[in-house]
Every structure is written in C-alpha cells, then in structure tokens.
Design a protein around this motif. Sequence first.
Motif, PDB file in Angstrom:
ATOM      1  N   GLY A 168      40.662  61.438  51.861  1.00 43.21           N
ATOM      2  CA  GLY A 168      39.396  60.774  52.093  1.00 43.21           C
ATOM      3  C   GLY A 168      39.613  59.358  52.561  1.00 43.21           C
ATOM      4  N   CYS A 169      38.564  58.557  52.465  1.00 44.40           N
ATOM      5  CA  CYS A 169      38.629  57.150  52.870  1.00 44.40           C
ATOM      6  C   CYS A 169      37.885  56.331  51.821  1.00 44.40           C
ATOM      7  N   LYS A 170      38.611  55.505  51.073  1.00 44.82           N
ATOM      8  CA  LYS A 170      38.034  54.672  50.010  1.00 44.82           C
ATOM      9  C   LYS A 170      38.832  53.384  49.903  1.00 44.82           C
ATOM     10  N   GLN A 171      38.154  52.326  49.561  1.00 43.07           N
ATOM     11  CA  GLN A 171      38.819  51.039  49.363  1.00 43.07           C
ATOM     12  C   GLN A 171      39.283  50.867  47.915  1.00 43.07           C
ATOM     13  N   ARG A 172      38.626  51.586  47.007  1.00 44.61           N
ATOM     14  CA  ARG A 172      38.970  51.459  45.593  1.00 44.61           C
ATOM     15  C   ARG A 172      38.814  52.796  44.884  1.00 44.61           C
ATOM     16  N   PHE A 173      39.505  52.917  43.756  1.00 40.57           N
ATOM     17  CA  PHE A 173      39.526  54.173  43.008  1.00 40.57           C
ATOM     18  C   PHE A 173      39.208  53.882  41.545  1.00 40.57           C
ATOM     19  N   THR A 174      38.271  54.647  40.990  1.00 43.25           N
ATOM     20  CA  THR A 174      37.843  54.427  39.608  1.00 43.25           C
ATOM     21  C   THR A 174      38.244  55.608  38.736  1.00 43.25           C
ATOM     22  N   CYS A 175      38.919  55.327  37.650  1.00 38.40           N
ATOM     23  CA  CYS A 175      39.358  56.366  36.728  1.00 38.40           C
ATOM     24  C   CYS A 175      38.146  57.076  36.116  1.00 38.40           C
ATOM     25  N   PRO A 176      38.158  58.408  36.102  1.00 33.11           N
ATOM     26  CA  PRO A 176      37.006  59.153  35.572  1.00 33.11           C
ATOM     27  C   PRO A 176      36.902  59.114  34.045  1.00 33.11           C
ATOM     28  N   TYR A 177      37.868  58.506  33.367  1.00 34.51           N
ATOM     29  CA  TYR A 177      37.857  58.513  31.905  1.00 34.51           C
ATOM     30  C   TYR A 177      37.169  57.261  31.330  1.00 34.51           C
ATOM     31  N   HIS A 178      37.690  56.060  31.688  1.00 32.10           N
ATOM     32  CA  HIS A 178      37.127  54.824  31.142  1.00 32.10           C
ATOM     33  C   HIS A 178      36.705  53.828  32.214  1.00 32.10           C
ATOM     34  N   GLY A 179      36.807  54.209  33.474  1.00 29.95           N
ATOM     35  CA  GLY A 179      36.273  53.364  34.530  1.00 29.95           C
ATOM     36  C   GLY A 179      37.179  52.254  35.020  1.00 29.95           C
ATOM     37  N   TRP A 180      38.459  52.293  34.673  1.00 25.74           N
ATOM     38  CA  TRP A 180      39.354  51.296  35.244  1.00 25.74           C
ATOM     39  C   TRP A 180      39.391  51.511  36.756  1.00 25.74           C
ATOM     40  N   THR A 181      39.311  50.417  37.510  1.00 25.38           N
ATOM     41  CA  THR A 181      39.179  50.501  38.965  1.00 25.38           C
ATOM     42  C   THR A 181      40.318  49.765  39.651  1.00 25.38           C
ATOM     43  N   TYR A 182      40.881  50.437  40.645  1.00 28.73           N
ATOM     44  CA  TYR A 182      42.036  49.906  41.363  1.00 28.73           C
ATOM     45  C   TYR A 182      41.714  49.783  42.849  1.00 28.73           C
ATOM     46  N   ALA A 183      42.236  48.731  43.493  1.00 29.06           N
ATOM     47  CA  ALA A 183      42.151  48.595  44.944  1.00 29.06           C
ATOM     48  C   ALA A 183      43.163  49.539  45.573  1.00 29.06           C
ATOM     49  N   ASN A 184      43.005  49.808  46.886  1.00 30.11           N
ATOM     50  CA  ASN A 184      43.981  50.690  47.536  1.00 30.11           C
ATOM     51  C   ASN A 184      45.315  50.004  47.783  1.00 30.11           C
ATOM     52  N   THR A 185      45.446  48.753  47.320  1.00 32.03           N
ATOM     53  CA  THR A 185      46.742  48.078  47.284  1.00 32.03           C
ATOM     54  C   THR A 185      47.442  48.318  45.952  1.00 32.03           C
ATOM     55  N   GLY A 186      46.765  49.024  45.036  1.00 32.91           N
ATOM     56  CA  GLY A 186      47.332  49.320  43.729  1.00 32.91           C
ATOM     57  C   GLY A 186      46.943  48.364  42.628  1.00 32.91           C
ATOM     58  N   ASP A 187      46.275  47.256  42.964  1.00 34.05           N
ATOM     59  CA  ASP A 187      45.922  46.244  41.967  1.00 34.05           C
ATOM     60  C   ASP A 187      44.767  46.724  41.080  1.00 34.05           C
ATOM     61  N   LEU A 188      44.867  46.440  39.786  1.00 38.51           N
ATOM     62  CA  LEU A 188      43.749  46.683  38.881  1.00 38.51           C
ATOM     63  C   LEU A 188      42.739  45.565  39.092  1.00 38.51           C
TER      64      LEU A 188
ATOM     65  N   PHE B   9      37.338  44.553  29.301  1.00 35.76           N
ATOM     66  CA  PHE B   9      38.784  44.307  29.279  1.00 35.76           C
ATOM     67  C   PHE B   9      39.132  43.105  28.402  1.00 35.76           C
ATOM     68  N   GLU B  10      38.411  42.007  28.589  1.00 35.21           N
ATOM     69  CA  GLU B  10      38.741  40.785  27.849  1.00 35.21           C
ATOM     70  C   GLU B  10      38.593  40.981  26.347  1.00 35.21           C
ATOM     71  N   ALA B  11      37.553  41.714  25.955  1.00 37.16           N
ATOM     72  CA  ALA B  11      37.322  41.913  24.520  1.00 37.16           C
ATOM     73  C   ALA B  11      38.332  42.868  23.895  1.00 37.16           C
ATOM     74  N   GLY B  12      38.728  43.876  24.649  1.00 39.01           N
ATOM     75  CA  GLY B  12      39.540  44.923  24.051  1.00 39.01           C
ATOM     76  C   GLY B  12      41.030  44.859  24.323  1.00 39.01           C
ATOM     77  N   PHE B  13      41.454  44.119  25.374  1.00 39.02           N
ATOM     78  CA  PHE B  13      42.866  44.191  25.757  1.00 39.02           C
ATOM     79  C   PHE B  13      43.569  42.838  25.832  1.00 39.02           C
ATOM     80  N   ALA B  14      42.872  41.756  25.473  1.00 37.58           N
ATOM     81  CA  ALA B  14      43.528  40.450  25.439  1.00 37.58           C
ATOM     82  C   ALA B  14      44.677  40.487  24.430  1.00 37.58           C
ATOM     83  N   PRO B  15      45.820  39.865  24.737  1.00 42.21           N
ATOM     84  CA  PRO B  15      46.055  38.948  25.859  1.00 42.21           C
ATOM     85  C   PRO B  15      46.682  39.629  27.089  1.00 42.21           C
ATOM     86  N   MET B  16      46.506  40.902  27.271  1.00 44.39           N
ATOM     87  CA  MET B  16      47.096  41.574  28.431  1.00 44.39           C
ATOM     88  C   MET B  16      46.482  41.026  29.713  1.00 44.39           C
TER      89      MET B  16
END
Length: 384
Positions: free
Chosen positions: A109-129, A135-142
């Motif tokens: 297909g053709c998409k600029q970003r991809f969203t995980c179907p489980y918890h909605g984490w979204t990545y650019a097509n460069t691989g960046d999250l 995120f800030e509340a649950g995963f700090a200091p990551m």
Amino acid sequence: MDRDTELALIDELLALKQAKTPFLDAGVTHNPVSTYYCPDRFQTEQSRIFRRLPLIIAHTSEISAPGDFLRRDVGGLPLLLTRDQSGEAHAFLNVCRHRGTRLVDAEAGCKQRFTCPYHGWTYANTGDLIAAPHFEAGFAPMDKTDLGLKRLTCTERFGFVWVTADTEMADTENCADLETHLRDVATDLAALSMEDMTVCQQDSSVYTANWKLLVEGGIEAYHFKVAHGSTIAPYFEDNLSSYTQLGPHIRSILMRTSMATLASEPRDRWRLRDHGQLLYSLFPTTALLVQQDHIAWINQEPLGAAQTRVRLSTLVPKRETANTAHWQRNHEITRTTLAEDFALGESIQAGLTAGANRAMTFGRFEGALHAFNRTVETLLAKTP
C-alpha cells in the motif's frame, strides 16, 4: 556480460553440439537426502545463510513512490519495507516495539505512518516512533527516540531492494556485505539494466518441497526432454546446457535448437538471448531467467524444511508496459513450465524418507547441482 563473453559462451555450446556431447564435469557426485528434510538442518540454514546474506526482497518498481510499502518475510522474520518522502528505502522488523504485535497486516500500500492495532503506537515510514497514547504518564523516563522500529540493512542495487537480516549488531561481522556478495556477478547484472524495468505480472504459490530441490530443478537440462515434453522441450536441445560459477552464484545457458543456425550467420549478429535461455541463480534463492525481451524473476522464501513460497514476477522495460497481452502470455508460459518443475520437486520431497535413496546422485552433466550444494555446505561450516 561483455560481448567477448557472450560470443565465447555461444561458441562453447555450438562446439558441444557439433561434438554430440553434453557439458561434462569430472565425475558423479552425491548429496545426502537428509539435507532436504531435516528440521535442525533447516534452522541452521536460516541462521547461517538467510540471515547473513543480502537477499532480494523486492524490485524497486514495487515501492517506486514515496509512502509505498510492502510486507514480506526474510529468513523467517516478518519484514516491513518502506520508501520515505526523500525517496530512501528502509527495511524494518514488522513488530511493534511495545508488546511485539505485528504492526502492518496489509501486503502492500501507500502510507506515511503505521499505527499498531493493539495500543496505538504510531511509527513514521522512517521507522521513528512518533506517537504513543499516554506515553509520558506510563513510560517515563523512556525516550521515544530509543523505541523506533528495529532496522535491517537495506540497499538498492541493480533494480532490486536487498535486505540483510542482521538483527543483532554483534553478529554483523558474520554477515556478507552486498558488494562482496555480488562482486563476481556485478558486471552481468549491470548489463541487464533492470533498474529500467518494472514488474508487469506477478503471482505466488507455496510448494511442499525444500528450497534446494526447487533451485536444483532449474540448473540442469537433463530433465527437459521428459519433464517438459509437452511444453517447451521441442524448442531446446536435449541435455545441452553449460554453467559458470560466479562466486556463490551460477550462470547457466540452455541451448535453444535455433542456436545451431548461427554457425552460418555473421558473428556480429549473434545474440545469446535470442538463441538460449540465460539463467542467473543468485545465491541462495533468486533466479533471473533472461528471455529475448523480458526477464522472469523467481524469488523463493523458504518457510520450513519441506515448504517454500515461490514468487514469480515478469520484469519488462518500463517503456513497453502497454503490451499487456504479450507479457501475460509470456508470464503464463513461464508459470506453466515452472509448475512442472515444482510438481516434481514436491514428488521428490514426498519420497525422501522412504529409504530408497540415502543420497541424491548427480551425473556428470548435472555438475551445477553439486556446485550449488558445495556453496551451501561451505556457508554452513562457517563458525556461528
């Protein structure tokens, strides 16, 4: 290939035809049948061959535009291939960095970003999250910058996208770089101008056969008269082909019956593609069948010791894609012929454990099969 090599290959086959002899190696060789069905052996092949060598994953025309993506597998790993806005191709593991869900289900297909179907984490097509709910509340200091998609080595060359599944940096030293892998076949591949071609027809099927059996079926002409008797056999000489090792790769020439007429033609009119079937077996699992006006690209994906997915694509010059009926007809001819080979591969696989043979026997005119298996064994013998 250069012109001198082309003429030399034709001369070699014409001489064999005149002498009424096949292309012969020094002696009969053997290969244990267990190498085609042993699960442990297959896992070793996965780790020491398919995850260490650069493999063709796609033709560049399959991800030609910014935003294009493909979902494939390589070496038993789920793969996401993308092209970003700057035109660069990337290869990632198709796995969310949060809980490991498969990120993308669509085949292409053709998409600029991809969203995980489980918890909605979204990545650019460069691989960046680029986003993750709460995120800030649950995963700090990551840091999001440390949670991009797992990147694989990805290079574009000769019209293809090559990927090496070196997922652990510590193992990179054991992986072959693309330039070294293609060194002995690079001149031939460059001459094919496959970057100026596009995929016109494509299909895939899964066969109950070991990947090596399917490779072997394409690199000898001994079977042609019998196995392809009702299809392409009348257009080829009986058991007359030659092969050349180009590093780990093999270049095979199957002589058409029309090649014999060249003896009376001026040498400047000789063209190998018009009178022979030129096959490049790019180790381990890619074959390029060079025809008069197109290339049949056969790509294998080993799924298990006795299961292989084969993707057949017809590559044609970009300027000639409008001739759809012609390319469809040629694609069907190739598909039908390969299906005859692969059905025999499945038949062989079904009888491997019956006890009739402890080893495959390769005749002197089947030397390419021994050369191919020798390359396999050399790579398996390398230190893990």
